[in-house]
Design a protein around this motif. Structure first.
Motif, PDB file in Angstrom:
ATOM      1  N   ASP A  92       0.823  -1.223   0.000  1.00  0.00           N
ATOM      2  CA  ASP A  92       0.000   0.000   0.000  1.00  0.00           C
ATOM      3  C   ASP A  92       0.853   1.268   0.000  1.00  0.00           C
ATOM      4  OD1 ASP A  92      -2.117  -1.719   0.284  1.00  0.00           O
ATOM      5  OD2 ASP A  92      -2.318  -1.442   2.447  1.00  0.00           O
ATOM      6  N   ARG A  93       2.151   1.126   0.054  1.00  0.00           N
ATOM      7  CA  ARG A  93       3.098   2.236   0.150  1.00  0.00           C
ATOM      8  C   ARG A  93       2.872   3.083   1.401  1.00  0.00           C
ATOM      9  NH1 ARG A  93       6.628   2.354  -3.348  1.00  0.00           N
ATOM     10  NH2 ARG A  93       7.388   4.409  -2.781  1.00  0.00           N
ATOM     11  N   LEU A  94       2.524   2.396   2.484  1.00  0.00           N
ATOM     12  CA  LEU A  94       2.361   3.111   3.742  1.00  0.00           C
ATOM     13  C   LEU A  94       3.648   3.106   4.567  1.00  0.00           C
ATOM     14  CD1 LEU A  94      -1.004   2.514   5.639  1.00  0.00           C
ATOM     15  CD2 LEU A  94       0.140   4.654   5.101  1.00  0.00           C
ATOM     16  N   LEU A  95       4.595   2.245   4.185  1.00  0.00           N
ATOM     17  CA  LEU A  95       5.873   2.167   4.900  1.00  0.00           C
ATOM     18  C   LEU A  95       6.985   2.487   3.905  1.00  0.00           C
ATOM     19  CD1 LEU A  95       5.011  -1.160   6.772  1.00  0.00           C
ATOM     20  CD2 LEU A  95       5.134   1.090   7.808  1.00  0.00           C
ATOM     21  N   PRO A  96       7.013   3.729   3.418  1.00  0.00           N
ATOM     22  CA  PRO A  96       7.833   4.056   2.245  1.00  0.00           C
ATOM     23  C   PRO A  96       9.306   3.673   2.356  1.00  0.00           C
ATOM     24  CG  PRO A  96       7.015   6.042   3.339  1.00  0.00           C
ATOM     25  CD  PRO A  96       6.288   4.882   3.931  1.00  0.00           C
ATOM     26  N   LEU A  97       9.941   3.959   3.482  1.00  0.00           N
ATOM     27  CA  LEU A  97      11.358   3.615   3.581  1.00  0.00           C
ATOM     28  C   LEU A  97      11.548   2.102   3.535  1.00  0.00           C
ATOM     29  CD1 LEU A  97      14.373   4.255   4.283  1.00  0.00           C
ATOM     30  CD2 LEU A  97      13.689   4.033   6.675  1.00  0.00           C
ATOM     31  N   PHE A  98      10.669   1.381   4.233  1.00  0.00           N
ATOM     32  CA  PHE A  98      10.857  -0.055   4.394  1.00  0.00           C
ATOM     33  C   PHE A  98      10.724  -0.824   3.083  1.00  0.00           C
ATOM     34  CE2 PHE A  98       9.652  -0.185   9.197  1.00  0.00           C
ATOM     35  CZ  PHE A  98      10.799   0.540   9.459  1.00  0.00           C
ATOM     36  N   GLN A  99       9.934  -0.298   2.142  1.00  0.00           N
ATOM     37  CA  GLN A  99       9.762  -1.068   0.921  1.00  0.00           C
ATOM     38  C   GLN A  99      10.796  -0.696  -0.148  1.00  0.00           C
ATOM     39  OE1 GLN A  99       6.216   0.559   1.231  1.00  0.00           O
ATOM     40  NE2 GLN A  99       6.359   2.125  -0.321  1.00  0.00           N
ATOM     41  N   GLU A 100      11.644   0.267   0.165  1.00  0.00           N
ATOM     42  CA  GLU A 100      12.679   0.689  -0.783  1.00  0.00           C
ATOM     43  C   GLU A 100      13.642  -0.466  -1.064  1.00  0.00           C
ATOM     44  OE1 GLU A 100      13.475   4.061  -3.026  1.00  0.00           O
ATOM     45  OE2 GLU A 100      11.765   3.280  -1.930  1.00  0.00           O
ATOM     46  N   GLU A 101      14.005  -0.645  -2.323  1.00  0.00           N
ATOM     47  CA  GLU A 101      14.833  -1.806  -2.646  1.00  0.00           C
ATOM     48  C   GLU A 101      16.306  -1.535  -2.341  1.00  0.00           C
ATOM     49  OE1 GLU A 101      13.843  -4.066  -6.259  1.00  0.00           O
ATOM     50  OE2 GLU A 101      16.020  -4.225  -6.524  1.00  0.00           O
ATOM     51  N   VAL A 102      16.912  -2.467  -1.612  1.00  0.00           N
ATOM     52  CA  VAL A 102      18.343  -2.400  -1.310  1.00  0.00           C
ATOM     53  C   VAL A 102      18.938  -3.760  -1.656  1.00  0.00           C
ATOM     54  CG1 VAL A 102      20.085  -2.112   0.490  1.00  0.00           C
ATOM     55  CG2 VAL A 102      17.997  -0.738   0.555  1.00  0.00           C
ATOM     56  N   SER A 103      19.928  -3.789  -2.467  1.00  0.00           N
ATOM     57  CA  SER A 103      20.545  -5.008  -2.997  1.00  0.00           C
ATOM     58  C   SER A 103      19.527  -6.138  -3.205  1.00  0.00           C
ATOM     59  CB  SER A 103      21.716  -5.510  -2.132  1.00  0.00           C
ATOM     60  OG  SER A 103      21.800  -4.867  -0.901  1.00  0.00           O
ATOM     61  N   GLY A 104      18.499  -5.848  -3.971  1.00  0.00           N
ATOM     62  CA  GLY A 104      17.600  -6.894  -4.444  1.00  0.00           C
ATOM     63  C   GLY A 104      16.446  -7.271  -3.529  1.00  0.00           C
ATOM     64  N   SER A 105      16.364  -6.666  -2.338  1.00  0.00           N
ATOM     65  CA  SER A 105      15.191  -6.952  -1.500  1.00  0.00           C
ATOM     66  C   SER A 105      14.751  -5.661  -0.824  1.00  0.00           C
ATOM     67  CB  SER A 105      15.540  -8.022  -0.460  1.00  0.00           C
ATOM     68  OG  SER A 105      16.526  -7.530   0.413  1.00  0.00           O
ATOM     69  N   PRO A 106      13.516  -5.629  -0.295  1.00  0.00           N
ATOM     70  CA  PRO A 106      13.082  -4.408   0.382  1.00  0.00           C
ATOM     71  C   PRO A 106      13.978  -4.116   1.583  1.00  0.00           C
ATOM     72  CG  PRO A 106      11.242  -5.924   0.086  1.00  0.00           C
ATOM     73  CD  PRO A 106      12.476  -6.665  -0.291  1.00  0.00           C
ATOM     74  N   TYR A 107      14.122  -2.816   1.919  1.00  0.00           N
ATOM     75  CA  TYR A 107      14.984  -2.441   3.044  1.00  0.00           C
ATOM     76  C   TYR A 107      14.599  -3.220   4.299  1.00  0.00           C
ATOM     77  CZ  TYR A 107      17.279   0.257   6.698  1.00  0.00           C
ATOM     78  OH  TYR A 107      18.045   0.614   7.773  1.00  0.00           O
ATOM     79  N   TYR A 108      13.300  -3.251   4.647  1.00  0.00           N
ATOM     80  CA  TYR A 108      12.854  -4.033   5.805  1.00  0.00           C
ATOM     81  C   TYR A 108      12.503  -5.427   5.316  1.00  0.00           C
ATOM     82  CZ  TYR A 108      10.534  -5.016  10.293  1.00  0.00           C
ATOM     83  OH  TYR A 108      10.178  -5.531  11.526  1.00  0.00           O
ATOM     84  N   ARG A 109      13.279  -6.410   5.770  1.00  0.00           N
ATOM     85  CA  ARG A 109      13.067  -7.775   5.287  1.00  0.00           C
ATOM     86  C   ARG A 109      11.986  -8.455   6.120  1.00  0.00           C
ATOM     87  NH1 ARG A 109      19.213  -8.503   3.943  1.00  0.00           N
ATOM     88  NH2 ARG A 109      19.444  -8.203   6.188  1.00  0.00           N
TER      89      ARG A 109
END
Ligand SMILES: [Zn+2]
Length: 749
Positions: free
Chosen positions: A517-534
């Motif tokens: 839903d894009r409510l956790l914008p930082l957490f879903q940002e992609e970092v080396s192939g997976s979302p920042y918050y795993r």
């Protein structure tokens, strides 16, 4: 009479009377504005209407303010106009509805039909018949102030009468009674809510708690919570945020991750080149994440990731930058969610050869000494006072001690600084990193949750992930049901573990959905192939309260007099651990750390339902294996506690509350060393009580009602101690926290 009737014979004049009856007194221009009349061209016409009303003594002007108001006669006439209008509407069969979007519209039965279909999937035919019935009943009662909410109540009542309860659940409104809102505002400062924003958020809390229980969780889980068999921590944010996060500072420090990926307000950083720049980038990360988690966030390997930036700076320069960081962390970054800073006293193996950003050839291992210097200087800053002589509440310092630390000079000086800080403010946490079960890199958060690095290799286990949520089991409730039968006890425990597991599985999906839903914008940002918050690597904590109370009830024996109760205690925790290992992919972890005070609610429910005896039972034990209020020698507590910490892999904490006069830093240091060298304790702390005086700035030992240096007392004094694992000033204590803080056993070292 004639002048009144003629005054009423014009619509503008009638409008003016209605307006003044609703809005109190208004000025010439205010009335004109509300009538949408042009100030210049219509002034003559308007003045004429006003004079007519004054001449017929329906309105008058206040000489002091120049504003117009209704005379007593005018008030009677205004309500007469309303009556006439209502009569006309009734004659026409027309009802006016105040809607939730703050408009007034004619009643429209079709809107009820649409809502029934849209919100509850009611079949059209049924929706039509319900809406007709609602309209008929509303007409019959002739409501004077008809709102959309009231219509909904009518419709819900009809649904209930027809036995259509499930539809009603979907249609019901969530929120607070008027009375509750009023009393929250009036009592806010007595119960520890000190800002308008906190009071405001309570209304949101109640809506999202109700929503969780009504709509998100299956009835079995919601009922287990409401009846007090379990406690859902963070019910207010349950469907919006994970409980905590362990950051990885590298993507931010390399300029690859913007803390605010929506890019709306917070500035994005280039890869910082200086220590100050690096600390600002971290602050930005912390500030954005404050609103994404319910409990806490942690900055692992803080001093190691910062070490490349401080080379060549003097101690004073580094300290200045760290001091700015601490101030900003407590002000701009907001303290609503505490921040844990993990300080390493030795280079972890996986970082030793890891490259520093994109810089060719540089490795973190090259900055070992520098990292120790940063740790020592941050401890010095945190051990000092703020501008008015108080301690800094954030960040919570977790000093990780490895065997090598205790023999190396710089490592020892970090330990000494931390013990000085403990002797003064009580705040730092000590982590024994070298116990075999701590794995290569353990990570504790400010919520006292714990993640180990055994999960899928060292980094995946602890970085860019966290604890999704914490479900607390009411152990005494299980014991009451088991009636002394061990098998029944463990069977019932397993049932509640099942329920908790189910809740945590739903939570994981909920957080995945929020990321979509894009409510956790930082957490879903992609970092080396997976979302920042795993999310897939995040853990679920299943905690408990009341272990000693449950076991005492179950065996009828005192936990310290006989080995049997202790063995049953171990059996309970062991079976929790075994259960969690049955489904390794879920990363479930047992713990006795709750994320919010839960024991009080659960104890009260057991007392009110007659299960627990109010005379015997104080609130169940929380955050400990042994009762915390009972005087038990420190040595004995350590002996019991160390048999459990290794099993409670989701969180544990041994809190040594110091009695007054409290020991010197040297004695604290010796005690800490003894625990590191001999005890199987993963996380411990020394809690010191003290009182700060706003009058003279004096910090006095103990929790005092009067300042020893000046005549101040009462509200001018702020007491500090650790409540439920975290330091908190007394102005922020709830009633339960006050009781917790003041009744716990204290120790002389
Ligand atoms: Zn004073």
């Amino acid at each position: 009479m004639e002048s009144i009737l003629s005054a009423l014979s014009n619509e503008i004049r009638a409008e003016i009377l209605k307006m003044l009856s609703m809005g109190g007194s208004l000025s010439f221009t205010e009335i004109m504005e509300r009538l949408n009349m042009a100030p210049k061209s219509d002034a003559g016409k308007f003045g004429y209407h006003l004079r007519t009303l004054i001449d017929s003594e329906l309105i008058a002007s206040d000489e002091a303010t120049g504003k117009y108001y209704l005379t007593l006669l005018g008030q009677d006439v205004a309500s007469f106009i309303y009556g006439v209008e209502d009569a006309i509407r009734r004659k026409k069969g027309e009802m006016q509805v105040r809607t939730s979007s703050l408009t007034i519209e004619p009643f429209d039965r079709k809107k009820i039909v649409q809502a029934l279909i849209r919100e509850a999937n009611v079949p059209r035919k049924l929706a039509e018949s319900i809406s007709k019935e609602a309209e008929e009943r509303l007409r019959k009662v002739q409501v004077k102030y008809l709102t959309a909410a009231l219509i909904r109540e009518f419709v819900n009542a009809i649904l209930l009468e027809k036995g259509l309860e499930e539809y009603r659940h979907s249609l019901t409104r969530l929120g607070q009674p008027v009375y509750d809102v009023t009393s929250t505002i009036q009592n806010a400062s007595y119960v520890g809510y000190y800002s308008p924003a906190e009071v405001h958020s309570l209304a949101g809390d109640s809506v999202y708690e109700e929503y969780l229980l009504l709509k998100v969780l299956p009835r079995t889980i919601a009922d287990a919570h409401l009846s007090g068999a379990i406690h859902l921590n963070n019910a207010n944010y349950w469907i919006l945020r994970p409980a905590d996060v362990q950051h990885d500072l590298r993507p931010v420090l390399s300029g690859k991750l913007a803390a605010d990926p929506n890019g709306s307000i917070a500035p994005s950083h280039h890869a910082p080149k200086t220590l100050k720049g690096a600390l600002y980038a971290i602050l930005n990360l912390v500030k954005v994440s404050t609103e994404l988690v319910s409990n806490s966030q942690a900055l692992p390997f803080f001093n190691i990731f910062l070490a490349p930036y401080s080379s060549g700076m003097s101690d004073d320069e580094v300290k200045g930058a760290l001091r700015d960081f601490v101030y900003l962390l407590n002000t701009i970054a907001g303290c609503s969610v505490p921040v844990a800073v993990q300080l390493e006293t030795d280079m972890p193996a996986f970082l030793s050869d890891a490259p520093v950003g994109d810089t060719e050839g540089l490795k973190y291992g090259d900055f070992h000494d520098e990292s120790l210097r940063i740790a020592r200087l941050l401890l010095e800053v945190m051990g000092s006072k703020d501008g008015s002589g108080k301690p800094f509440m954030n960040p919570a310092i977790f000093l990780k001690i490895r065997k090598k630390t205790l023999v190396a000079e710089e490592g020892c000086s970090c330990l000494e600084k931390a013990c000085e800080m403990a002797g003064k403010w009580g705040t730092p946490y000590f982590v024994n990193q070298d116990l075999s079960w701590q794995t290569e890199n353990v990570a504790y958060n400010a919520s006292l949750s714990r993640l180990d690095s055994a999960w899928k290799g060292s980094e995946l286990g602890t970085l860019r992930t966290g604890v999704l949520e914490n479900i607390t089991i009411n152990l005494p409730r299980i014991a009451y049901a088991a009636k002394g039968n061990d098998d029944l006890l463990l069977e019932r425990l397993r049932e509640l573990m099942e329920i908790s597991k189910e809740a945590l599985t739903i939570k994981r999906q909920v957080i995945r959905d929020r990321m979509k839903d894009r409510l956790l914008p930082l957490f879903q940002e992609e970092v080396s192939g997976s979302p920042y918050y795993r999310v897939d690597d995040s853990a679920g904590v299943i905690s408990f309260v009341g272990l000693p109370e449950a076991v005492q009830f179950h065996t009828g024996l005192d936990i310290l007099d006989d080995p049997l109760p202790l063995n049953i205690s171990k059996k309970i925790v062991e079976s929790m651990l075994e259960y969690s290992k049955e489904m390794p992919q879920l990363r479930l972890m047992p713990s006795y750390v709750t994320f919010e005070p839960a024991a009080h609610r659960l104890t009260s429910l057991d007392i009110s339902s007659g299960l627990a005896n109010a005379k015997v039972i104080a609130p169940y034990t929380e955050h400990s294996v042994l009762p915390l209020t009972r005087p038990i020698p420190l040595k004995k507590r350590l002996q019991v506690e160390e048999q459990f910490q290794s099993m409670m892999v989701g969180g544990h904490f041994f809190n040594i509350r110091l009695d007054e006069p409290s020991p010197t830093p040297e004695i604290i240091c010796n005690q800490a060393r003894r625990i590191f060298e001999t005890a199987n304790i993963g996380l411990f702390s020394f809690t010191k009580d003290y009182t700060y005086c706003w009058g003279c700035g004096e910090v006095s030992a103990g929790l005092n009602e009067k300042c020893p240096r000046c005549p101040c007392s009462g509200d001018r004094l702020v007491k500090y101690t650790r409540v439920y694992g975290r330091y908190k000033p007394s102005r922020k204590w709830s009633n339960q926290e006050r009781e917790f803080a003041t009744t716990m056993q204290r120790f002389m070292l």
